[in-house]
Design a protein around this motif. Structure first.
Motif, short mmCIF file in Angstrom:
data_model
loop_
_atom_site.label_atom_id
_atom_site.label_comp_id
_atom_site.label_asym_id
_atom_site.label_seq_id
_atom_site.Cartn_x
_atom_site.Cartn_y
_atom_site.Cartn_z
N UNK A 115 0.84 -1.20 0.00
CA UNK A 115 0.00 0.00 0.00
C UNK A 115 0.88 1.25 0.00
N UNK A 116 0.38 2.29 -0.68
CA UNK A 116 1.09 3.56 -0.73
C UNK A 116 0.41 4.61 0.12
N UNK A 117 0.49 5.86 -0.31
CA UNK A 117 0.01 6.99 0.49
C UNK A 117 -1.49 7.23 0.36
N UNK A 118 -2.13 6.64 -0.66
CA UNK A 118 -3.53 6.97 -0.99
C UNK A 118 -3.69 8.47 -1.21
N UNK A 119 -2.62 9.11 -1.68
CA UNK A 119 -2.65 10.54 -1.99
C UNK A 119 -2.56 11.44 -0.78
N UNK A 120 -2.28 10.90 0.38
CA UNK A 120 -2.24 11.69 1.61
C UNK A 120 -0.84 12.27 1.83
N UNK A 180 -7.24 -14.46 -6.57
CA UNK A 180 -7.80 -14.04 -5.28
C UNK A 180 -7.14 -14.85 -4.17
N UNK A 181 -6.08 -14.31 -3.59
CA UNK A 181 -5.31 -15.05 -2.59
C UNK A 181 -6.14 -15.25 -1.31
N UNK A 182 -6.00 -16.40 -0.65
CA UNK A 182 -6.81 -16.69 0.53
C UNK A 182 -6.39 -15.92 1.78
N UNK A 183 -5.20 -15.39 1.78
CA UNK A 183 -4.68 -14.63 2.91
C UNK A 183 -3.56 -13.74 2.39
N UNK A 184 -3.34 -12.61 3.03
CA UNK A 184 -2.27 -11.71 2.59
C UNK A 184 -1.75 -10.93 3.79
N UNK A 185 -0.62 -10.28 3.59
CA UNK A 185 -0.11 -9.33 4.58
C UNK A 185 -0.20 -7.94 3.96
N UNK A 186 -1.04 -7.10 4.54
CA UNK A 186 -1.10 -5.72 4.09
C UNK A 186 0.13 -4.99 4.61
N UNK A 187 0.99 -4.58 3.68
CA UNK A 187 2.22 -3.89 4.05
C UNK A 187 2.02 -2.41 3.78
N UNK A 188 1.82 -1.64 4.85
CA UNK A 188 1.61 -0.20 4.72
C UNK A 188 2.98 0.46 4.69
N UNK A 189 3.56 0.35 3.51
CA UNK A 189 4.97 0.64 3.31
C UNK A 189 5.31 2.11 3.56
N UNK A 190 4.49 3.02 3.08
CA UNK A 190 4.82 4.44 3.20
C UNK A 190 3.94 5.16 4.22
N UNK A 191 2.69 4.78 4.32
CA UNK A 191 1.66 5.59 4.98
C UNK A 191 1.62 6.95 4.26
N UNK A 192 1.43 8.05 4.95
CA UNK A 192 1.40 9.33 4.24
C UNK A 192 2.81 9.75 3.83
N UNK A 193 2.88 10.74 2.96
CA UNK A 193 4.18 11.21 2.47
C UNK A 193 5.06 11.69 3.63
N UNK A 194 4.47 12.44 4.55
CA UNK A 194 5.26 12.98 5.66
C UNK A 194 5.69 11.88 6.64
N UNK A 195 4.84 10.88 6.80
CA UNK A 195 5.23 9.76 7.66
C UNK A 195 6.40 9.00 7.05
N UNK A 196 6.38 8.82 5.74
CA UNK A 196 7.49 8.16 5.05
C UNK A 196 8.77 8.97 5.22
N UNK A 197 8.66 10.30 5.03
CA UNK A 197 9.83 11.17 5.16
C UNK A 197 10.39 11.12 6.58
N UNK A 198 9.50 11.08 7.56
CA UNK A 198 9.94 11.02 8.96
C UNK A 198 10.65 9.71 9.24
#
Length: 324
Positions: A172-177, A255-273
């Motif tokens: 997952x990315x920033x969702x534009x946040x 359609x995978x039966x299970x996954x790991x949601x990896x919130x890799x960046x969160x928002x742009x500022x959270x990634x920068x921090x």
């Protein structure tokens, strides 16, 4: 960097030459066949243990995210958390205190910097006798069962089939946040993701099998966990029970039966921090702006799989606030 894709995966690795790629694929095919034959020999007695599924996690200065991460993964069936504090300077103790008191969390100090794999090995030595399955995930990773409602319901079908099971990342990315209130829920705020799965993920170790601490495989045990069966190191399988060796990943359905949601960046500022500081793995975080856009520009889809757990999560978060 060239990114290869197939029907199910976006491979987050640099492309090699065609000849080398074909050679590696051939070797992987032979190895997979060999270990698949070996798999039919597995005969382990499943012993009752204190926990069915536990997580080993090392963290550093991630207090704002700990509560949601614990509550979500507990809802999907994680019975216990072995939490290793790596020199945090925030208020993590206040967040974890009620979970330690209830027995859901075991907190251990881990002052050694950039020793993540050694931390995982220590957890195996100290705690694998308490739990049937031991997973190695980070605080930005949420387990999302889809074909079942709990991770143990999914994993127990592998108890006599595999020493470890690899769950793939949905990135997952920033969702534009650009920024957001940290009181918001990560799994609710971020829904824009890669359209396909990443070809790596994280492993859950079946502790009915052994583990060779001297093996060369012990250095990357979170992505490709090689267990040990009667003195022989054996590779993990993926969620479709296909052997994982080399870069060979086989999926049966989209359609995978299970996954790991990896919130890799969160928002742009959270990634920068996050990248402005070192973490449990990197002394100097190499994830720069270019690296950010390599991932963000592939976020062209949405995934709401985590939403089926949102009401339960919000009720539990509210209950914890009232208890405090």
């Amino acid at each position: 960097m060239m990114i290869k894709q197939n029907k199910y995966f976006i491979n987050d690795i640099q492309s090699t030459s065609t000849i080398k790629y074909i050679a590696k694929r051939c070797i992987s095919f032979v190895e997979s066949f060999y270990y698949k034959c070996h798999q039919y020999l597995y005969k382990n007695s499943t012993k009752e243990k204190k926990y069915n599924v536990s997580i080993c996690a090392i963290f550093k200065n991630e207090a704002p995210y700990l509560k949601e991460w614990i509550e979500f993964n507990n809802i999907v069936g994680v019975d216990h958390f072995y939490m290793y504090n790596n020199n945090s300077e925030d208020d993590y103790e206040a967040v974890l205190k009620p979970y330690i008191k209830s027995g859901l969390v075991t907190l251990i100090d881990w002052p050694q910097n950039q020793k993540q794999m050694e931390c995982y090995q220590t957890c195996i030595k100290d705690f694998s006798g308490e739990t049937k399955w031991l997973g190695f995930i980070d605080i930005d990773e949420f387990i999302v069962p889809k074909s079942t409602d709990s991770i143990y319901e999914f994993l127990k079908t592998f108890e006599n089939k595999a020493g470890a099971v690899n769950l793939y990342w949905k990135l997952f990315g920033t969702s534009g946040r650009m920024d957001r209130e940290l009181s918001g829920l990560v799994c609710e705020d971020f829904t824009v993701c890669w359209p396909k799965y990443c070809d790596i993920g994280k492993c859950f170790y079946n502790t009915a099998f052994g583990f060779d601490f001297e093996s060369k495989y012990a250095k990357q045990l979170h992505h490709k966990f090689w267990a040990n069966y009667k003195g022989k190191n054996v590779p993990p399988v993926n969620i479709f029970n296909h052997i994982c060796v080399g870069n060979r990943n086989i999926a049966d359905v989209a359609d995978f039966p299970i996954q790991i949601n990896h919130y890799f960046t969160k928002s742009y500022k959270e990634y920068a921090m996050k990248r402005s500081k070192g973490d449990v793995y990197f002394e100097i975080n190499p994830h720069d702006e270019e690296y950010f856009y390599e991932h963000e520009m592939k976020c062209t889809s949405t995934d709401y799989s985590a939403y089926k757990y949102l009401v339960k999560l919000k009720l539990k978060m509210e209950q914890k606030r009232n208890e405090v």
